[in-house]
Design a protein around this motif. Structure first.
Motif, PDB file in Angstrom:
ATOM      1  N   THR A  58      41.561 -30.523  21.095  1.00 53.77           N
ATOM      2  CA  THR A  58      41.119 -31.837  21.503  1.00 53.77           C
ATOM      3  C   THR A  58      42.464 -32.711  21.727  1.00 53.77           C
ATOM      4  O   THR A  58      42.504 -34.003  21.865  1.00 53.77           O
ATOM      5  CB  THR A  58      40.322 -32.504  20.107  1.00 53.77           C
ATOM      6  N   PHE A  79      41.321 -29.351  11.090  1.00 55.25           N
ATOM      7  CA  PHE A  79      40.166 -30.088  11.838  1.00 55.25           C
ATOM      8  C   PHE A  79      39.903 -29.123  12.984  1.00 55.25           C
ATOM      9  O   PHE A  79      40.659 -28.236  13.402  1.00 55.25           O
ATOM     10  CB  PHE A  79      40.642 -31.827  12.437  1.00 55.25           C
ATOM     11  N   ASP A 109      35.298 -34.179  15.137  1.00 53.77           N
ATOM     12  CA  ASP A 109      35.078 -35.237  15.965  1.00 53.77           C
ATOM     13  C   ASP A 109      33.449 -35.287  16.019  1.00 53.77           C
ATOM     14  O   ASP A 109      33.108 -34.979  17.113  1.00 53.77           O
ATOM     15  CB  ASP A 109      35.576 -35.517  17.254  1.00 53.77           C
ATOM     16  N   PHE A 153      35.887 -37.909  12.384  1.00 49.89           N
ATOM     17  CA  PHE A 153      36.699 -38.870  12.802  1.00 49.89           C
ATOM     18  C   PHE A 153      35.806 -39.942  13.508  1.00 49.89           C
ATOM     19  O   PHE A 153      35.966 -39.965  14.872  1.00 49.89           O
ATOM     20  CB  PHE A 153      37.776 -38.415  13.947  1.00 49.89           C
ATOM     21  N   LYS A 206      38.065 -45.731  13.378  1.00 49.05           N
ATOM     22  CA  LYS A 206      39.006 -45.708  14.441  1.00 49.05           C
ATOM     23  C   LYS A 206      38.925 -46.383  15.475  1.00 49.05           C
ATOM     24  O   LYS A 206      37.844 -46.808  15.734  1.00 49.05           O
ATOM     25  CB  LYS A 206      39.237 -44.111  14.764  1.00 49.05           C
ATOM     26  N   HIS A 207      39.885 -46.730  16.228  1.00 47.92           N
ATOM     27  CA  HIS A 207      41.279 -46.394  16.153  1.00 47.92           C
ATOM     28  C   HIS A 207      42.016 -47.598  15.818  1.00 47.92           C
ATOM     29  O   HIS A 207      42.061 -48.424  16.840  1.00 47.92           O
ATOM     30  CB  HIS A 207      41.840 -45.712  17.473  1.00 47.92           C
ATOM     31  N   MET A 250      41.904 -44.350  11.066  1.00 46.97           N
ATOM     32  CA  MET A 250      42.847 -43.654  11.617  1.00 46.97           C
ATOM     33  C   MET A 250      43.642 -44.776  12.582  1.00 46.97           C
ATOM     34  O   MET A 250      43.279 -45.766  13.180  1.00 46.97           O
ATOM     35  CB  MET A 250      42.086 -42.785  12.624  1.00 46.97           C
ATOM     36  N   PHE A 253      46.867 -44.795  18.873  1.00 48.61           N
ATOM     37  CA  PHE A 253      47.946 -44.385  19.562  1.00 48.61           C
ATOM     38  C   PHE A 253      48.752 -45.720  20.063  1.00 48.61           C
ATOM     39  O   PHE A 253      50.066 -45.549  20.526  1.00 48.61           O
ATOM     40  CB  PHE A 253      47.582 -43.633  21.021  1.00 48.61           C
ATOM     41  N   ASP A 285      46.307 -40.865  14.557  1.00 51.04           N
ATOM     42  CA  ASP A 285      45.720 -40.059  15.629  1.00 51.04           C
ATOM     43  C   ASP A 285      46.880 -38.810  15.949  1.00 51.04           C
ATOM     44  O   ASP A 285      47.642 -38.729  15.479  1.00 51.04           O
ATOM     45  CB  ASP A 285      45.393 -40.873  16.852  1.00 51.04           C
ATOM     46  N   TYR A 286      46.049 -38.207  16.681  1.00 50.13           N
ATOM     47  CA  TYR A 286      46.852 -36.459  17.092  1.00 50.13           C
ATOM     48  C   TYR A 286      48.174 -36.825  17.888  1.00 50.13           C
ATOM     49  O   TYR A 286      48.515 -37.467  18.866  1.00 50.13           O
ATOM     50  CB  TYR A 286      46.007 -36.240  18.212  1.00 50.13           C
ATOM     51  N   MET A 317      48.504 -36.217  11.711  1.00 48.53           N
ATOM     52  CA  MET A 317      47.469 -35.307  12.396  1.00 48.53           C
ATOM     53  C   MET A 317      48.305 -34.549  13.404  1.00 48.53           C
ATOM     54  O   MET A 317      48.773 -35.194  14.314  1.00 48.53           O
ATOM     55  CB  MET A 317      46.652 -36.164  12.891  1.00 48.53           C
ATOM     56  N   TRP A 430      32.670 -36.300  24.615  1.00 48.05           N
ATOM     57  CA  TRP A 430      32.908 -35.988  22.913  1.00 48.05           C
ATOM     58  C   TRP A 430      31.661 -35.302  22.500  1.00 48.05           C
ATOM     59  O   TRP A 430      31.099 -35.776  21.541  1.00 48.05           O
ATOM     60  CB  TRP A 430      33.135 -37.183  22.009  1.00 48.05           C
ATOM     61  N   GLU A 497      37.907 -39.831  26.395  1.00 48.99           N
ATOM     62  CA  GLU A 497      39.559 -40.021  26.347  1.00 48.99           C
ATOM     63  C   GLU A 497      40.089 -39.362  27.614  1.00 48.99           C
ATOM     64  O   GLU A 497      39.779 -38.438  28.133  1.00 48.99           O
ATOM     65  CB  GLU A 497      39.783 -38.905  25.062  1.00 48.99           C
TER      66      GLU A 497
HETATM   67  C1  BGC Z   1      41.400 -38.942  19.722  1.00 48.93           C
HETATM   68  C2  BGC Z   1      40.744 -39.197  18.329  1.00 48.93           C
HETATM   69  C3  BGC Z   1      40.518 -37.976  17.893  1.00 48.93           C
HETATM   70  C4  BGC Z   1      41.641 -36.951  17.851  1.00 48.93           C
HETATM   71  C5  BGC Z   1      41.092 -35.710  17.094  1.00 48.93           C
HETATM   72  C6  BGC Z   1      42.564 -37.729  19.555  1.00 48.93           C
HETATM   73  O1  BGC Z   1      43.086 -37.408  20.734  1.00 48.93           O
HETATM   74  O2  BGC Z   1      42.314 -40.104  20.219  1.00 48.93           O
HETATM   75  O3  BGC Z   1      39.734 -40.017  18.714  1.00 48.93           O
HETATM   76  O4  BGC Z   1      39.555 -38.202  16.752  1.00 48.93           O
HETATM   77  O5  BGC Z   1      42.054 -36.727  18.859  1.00 48.93           O
HETATM   78  O6  BGC Z   1      40.197 -34.941  17.743  1.00 48.93           O
END
Ligand code: BGC
Length: 743
Positions: A58, A79, A109, A153, A206-207, A250, A253, A285-286, A317, A430, A497
């Motif tokens: 993700t 995750f 997610d 998440f 989030k976020h 969370m 970004f 976040d990632y 993360m 998602w 995303e």
């Molecule tokens: C997203 C998050 C998501 C995370 C984990 C990120 O790129 O912004 O919403 O929970 O990845 O998959």
């Protein structure tokens, strides 16, 4: 006394850690403290680390060594790993092959369902039904927990006013009140009343914060907003999630006004912990710690880790920054080990609350997994939620009668468009592990519903590209049919995303297809599937019936067929404003008046040369097969004092021929303030069912609390003066009464 998993290192600890989870918080603390006292600094930091498994991707970075990291204690949480079989093996490694045997968290997610997919959150927001949304969350949790997960998440509660931003699909629209109610409902739905219940998940709001307001609608872009707007519009849903007891938060970004949130003590500690009293765990976040370098606030990864940890991040993360640099920072005295302990305790507390120390395999039961996945209650709710989320935008008469519902007597139906026979895209963004094999397509739904009709299906064109080679056959089919149902819109990757768009027209050549089909003269019903409001002016002008289905999930075809046939009377209303064109964006209902409000006669007023100020469809708008008549609004008083309340009443009557539901909305305007106030703010709503001819009294109570805002000194209070209360079917309602808040 019950023993934890059999690992040598834990035996010492077990002597003191007994008889939970029936014990209270003191024993929990004792358990965590003794576990902590056994841990090396590296093991502690491993608990602050979250890596993705190779199961699902993700984000941009994948750590291939996560198995090794679990074994060495460098990775305490995973995750993107699910199914009982897969997660059991990973949990076994953590529990049986590491020194202390601390179980893993498994996050994922689960945004709008796990294997059974419910409508995208923006669609569900249009139900104006937090109870239904809570049930979606509860059932999603049940299915995901049965699949070996213990953490989601979600909820994503970012207010968004810009449909160019693809992630608008994941949230609940533009309104702080509606957004807060859904945030609360979703947290309660996921978490239930006991996190150790095997049918619940820990939630992650989030976020945090204000990720939904990137400049120009471009994902991950800068957020630069006034403090007042942030507090009044964007923060309330996160706060509602915290108030509902969300277990984790969370960090987002984005930067806000120059400070990336992942490095913002003001957000992650001062607001979240000190002001709102959040006690749970903050995860980034990632790779957002690593991203502090390109943001331009960190010189290198070590510096980035320092900024994030100091700001209040507990868990990293996917970035491996804490793993690689936090021990160094402790050894150099930048942080104390006690600082690390504070964060680790939060992670261990979550594992404790989830019941993982009691039984690390509690979410890993194959029999339960089999019984719960796609069970009847899930599939049934997927239909209910889809039916309640689709918004009827237009239904004009053709030859004297409204085109919808479609009569059973119709003989020849042409079903055309890239979403006519489609299983994946209708699940939307998602949809994670959503199972396309279980999806009911529009074609399947219509065939079941209209068994006597001849239904012919053609794609016509794709979502992208310029290929019009399918047009000829589609036009010819349309010309020979009594009715065309056009299933058009976005595919599942055109929202979500990293899926921002600058043009919100139907993608590819679908607009051309629509126009050509319209030219045949056969009546057209447009069923639009999308993750965001699209700019559909031409459609609104020329096509008699428009159903905005969003991305409805597993039961897509059944829900569309139920609504088109009239077996289900549509009741949803927009939780987001539909712009006429991209140039109007941002366009939202709770805007201000300006010093030169629109006046058609006066050039020097706030308007465009080439478009109206008004959106195509306002917030709160949506049609039904019934019609509803509103009586006059009657307040029980004309003024209130601080601490008092006032009730307005209005009767609503179903003047149509079938039973229906109406969402009655109540807005307030503060006419004069120490700072300018929105033209309208939603303060309440009521969803009522009415049989034909039936009338109901709807009441809204307004208290001083409802009138509060951040005044000229940023104090949150109500100011005396005159207010309007509007009650009606959508945000452009004109009818109001006035009252005074006394000094
Ligand atoms: C997203 C998050 C998501 C995370 C984990 C990120 O790129 O912004 O919403 O929970 O990845 O998959």
């Amino acid at each position: 006394m019950r023993l934890l998993m059999i690992t040598t290192g834990l035996l010492l600890l077990l002597a003191v850690s007994c008889d939970h989870p029936e014990t209270g918080s003191a024993q929990k603390e004792k358990f965590i403290d003794s576990l902590l006292s056994e841990m090396t600094l590296e093991e502690k930091i491993g608990q602050l680390t979250l890596f993705t498994s190779g199961w699902d991707i993700t984000g941009p970075v994948l750590n291939e060594n996560y198995r090794q990291d679990i074994l060495s204690g460098r990775c305490g949480n995973l995750f993107n790993a699910h199914t009982v079989a897969y997660n059991r093996e990973l949990q076994r490694m953590a529990v049986e092959e590491t020194r202390l045997g601390i179980p893993l968290l498994f996050g994922y997610d689960v945004i709008h369902g796990h294997r059974t997919i419910f409508p995208i959150p923006l669609a569900e927001a249009c139900s104006w039904d937090p109870g239904m949304v809570k049930k979606t969350a509860a059932l999603s949790a049940k299915e995901a927990a049965a699949s070996g997960l213990n953490w989601t998440f979600n909820p994503m509660v970012d207010i968004a006013r810009d449909p160019r931003w693809g992630r608008i699909a994941e949230g609940s629209g533009e309104d702080p009140l509606l957004g807060s109610l859904y945030a609360h409902a979703r947290v309660e739905g996921y978490q239930g009343t006991d996190l150790s219940d095997v049918f619940t998940l820990a939630a992650c709001v989030k976020h945090f914060a204000v990720y939904g307001a990137p400049q120009a609608g471009r994902d991950y872009h800068v957020v630069d907003l006034s403090e007042r707007t942030i507090r009044e519009v964007y923060l309330p849903p996160y706060k509602a999630a915290v108030d509902a007891g969300v277990a984790t938060v969370m960090s987002s970004f984005n930067e806000i006004n120059g400070v990336p949130v992942t490095a913002s003590k003001a957000y992650l500690t001062d607001i979240l912990r000190d002001k709102w009293g959040f006690k749970g765990m903050v995860v980034t976040d990632y790779t957002s710690i690593n991203e502090l370098i390109p943001h331009g606030v960190a010189e290198d990864l070590k510096h980035a880790g320092e900024l994030a940890f100091r700001a209040g991040v507990d868990m990293d993360m996917q970035g491996s920054v804490f793993n690689d640099y936090l021990a160094e920072l402790v050894n150099e005295g930048v942080f104390s080990e006690e600082d690390v302990n504070r964060a680790v305790k939060r992670v261990l507390a979550l594992k404790y609350d989830l019941g993982l120390f009691d039984d690390p395999y509690r979410y890993l039961d194959e029999e339960r997994e089999k019984a719960v996945l796609y069970s009847d209650e899930l599939m049934e709710h997927a239909l209910v939620a889809a039916r309640k989320s689709m918004v009827l935008l237009k239904n004009e008469p053709v030859n004297g009668t409204p085109l919808l519902p479609v009569q059973q007597s119709v003989k020849k139906i042409a079903l055309i468009g890239p979403l006519a026979d489609n299983r994946v895209d209708v699940m939307g963004t998602w949809h994670a592990s959503g199972d396309a094999g279980k999806v009911v397509t529009v074609e399947e739904g219509l065939r079941k519903k209209f068994p006597a009709a001849s239904i012919k299906v053609l794609k016509g064109c794709d979502f992208t590209g310029n290929d019009m080679s399918g047009f000829r056959a589609a036009i010819s089919l349309a010309g020979q049919s009594d009715l065309v149902i056009l299933a058009i819109g976005e595919n599942h990757q055109q929202s979500g995303e990293a899926a921002s768009r600058t043009c919100l027209d139907l993608p590819g050549v679908q607009q051309q297809l629509l126009e050509k089909i319209h030219e045949t003269g056969t009546p057209v019903v447009a069923v639009v599937f999308a993750g965001r409001p699209l700019t559909i002016n031409w459609m609104d002008e020329h096509i008699p019936a428009i159903l905005y289905a969003w991305h409805p999930g597993t039961r897509t075809g059944d829900a569309v067929a139920d609504i088109l046939s009239g077996d289900c009377n549509p009741s949803a209303k927009l939780a987001i404003t539909f712009p006429r064109n991209v140039g109007q964006i941002p366009v939202f209902y709770n805007t201000k008046n300006t010093g030169r409000p629109f006046n058609a006669e006066n050039k020097y007023t706030s308007k465009y040369l080439d478009a109206l100020n008004e959106p195509l469809y306002p917030f709160g708008y949506g049609l039904s097969y019934s019609t509803f008549e509103y009586g006059t609004i009657s307040p029980d008083k004309n003024s209130i004092s601080a601490g008092d309340s006032l009730t307005v009443s209005v009767t609503v009557k179903n003047t149509g021929k079938c039973a229906g539901e109406e969402i009655v909305q109540c807005y307030v305007r503060d006419l004069v303030g120490s700072v300018t106030r929105p033209l309208k703010e939603l303060k309440g709503f009521s969803k009522i069912s009415l049989d034909p001819g039936e009338e109901k009294l709807v009441q809204f109570t307004i208290t001083e609390d409802d009138l509060r805002f951040y005044d000229i000194n940023m104090e949150y209070r109500a100011e005396p003066g005159e207010f309007r209360i509007y009650v009606g079917p959508h945000s452009q309602v004109d009818e109001y009464v006035t009252f005074t808040l006394n000094r």
